[in-house]
Design an enzyme around this catalytic site. Structure first.
Site, mmCIF file in Angstrom:
data_model
loop_
_atom_site.group_PDB
_atom_site.id
_atom_site.type_symbol
_atom_site.label_atom_id
_atom_site.label_comp_id
_atom_site.label_asym_id
_atom_site.label_seq_id
_atom_site.Cartn_x
_atom_site.Cartn_y
_atom_site.Cartn_z
ATOM 1 C CG HIS A 16 9.612 -25.713 10.244
ATOM 2 N ND1 HIS A 16 9.713 -25.635 11.614
ATOM 3 C CD2 HIS A 16 10.781 -26.243 9.811
ATOM 4 C CE1 HIS A 16 10.897 -26.114 11.993
ATOM 5 N NE2 HIS A 16 11.553 -26.478 10.911
ATOM 6 C CB THR A 48 1.471 -4.115 11.199
ATOM 7 O OG1 THR A 48 0.310 -4.629 10.534
ATOM 8 C CG2 THR A 48 1.113 -2.881 12.019
ATOM 9 C CG HIS A 104 8.085 -29.351 8.650
ATOM 10 N ND1 HIS A 104 7.725 -28.942 9.915
ATOM 11 C CD2 HIS A 104 9.406 -29.633 8.705
ATOM 12 C CE1 HIS A 104 8.778 -28.968 10.701
ATOM 13 N NE2 HIS A 104 9.816 -29.385 9.994
ATOM 14 C CG ASP A 160 -0.317 0.030 2.550
ATOM 15 O OD1 ASP A 160 0.919 0.196 2.644
ATOM 16 O OD2 ASP A 160 -1.045 -0.082 3.560
ATOM 17 C CB CYS A 184 0.311 -3.090 4.955
ATOM 18 S SG CYS A 184 0.069 -4.289 6.280
#
Length: 146
Positions: free
Chosen positions: A98, A67, A133, A8, A65
């Site tokens: 993983h 965060t 995994h 963004d 973005c």
């Protein structure tokens, strides 16, 4: 490999740093998202990058973005996407090793240019370990079919 990079309005300059790291790692960046500091809705950019990865048009994606959380939530709504918010090198490595993450999500505001480069470089260089995994990743994929 083709790496879709999107953000963004809070990740424009960071995309340039990440694109340089992608090129240095021998891959091709594909740029998506805001071109100015005018507000752009992160779900739109996340959907575009995630769709490119899910369709195979891009091998992996990197999203930013404020965060990294918002783009991760949005990207994970696209079938076949395993987007991981990573805050350090260990998380970046383990998300690939993983969880076979195919989209790396980062805060556009929490890292230095060197840290952005290191996170992307480690993430792209780390292979999925498979083994135990793989069974877990298959269970994640099965959740999309519910």
């Amino acid at each position: 490999m083709k790496i879709a990079i999107g953000s963004d309005h809070r990740g424009i300059e960071q995309r340039k740093i990440i694109a340089a790291a992608v090129i240095a790692a021998g891959h091709t960046p594909i740029d998506y998202g805001a071109c100015s500091t005018e507000a752009v809705d992160y779900p739109d950019v996340a959907a575009e990058v995630a769709s490119q990865v899910a369709s195979g048009a891009a091998d992996f994606g990197v999203l930013l973005c404020g965060t990294g959380i918002g783009v991760s939530i949005a990207a994970n709504k696209v079938a076949g996407i395993r987007a991981a918010v990573c805050c350090d090198l260990e998380m970046a490595r383990l998300s690939r090793q993983h969880n076979n993450a195919n989209v790396l999500c980062l805060s556009g505001e929490r890292f230095t240019p060197a840290e952005f480069g290191a996170l992307v470089t480690v993430w792209l260089a780390t292979a999925f370990e498979g083994g135990r995994h793989a069974r877990r990743v298959e269970k994640i994929a099965a959740l999309e079919k519910r």
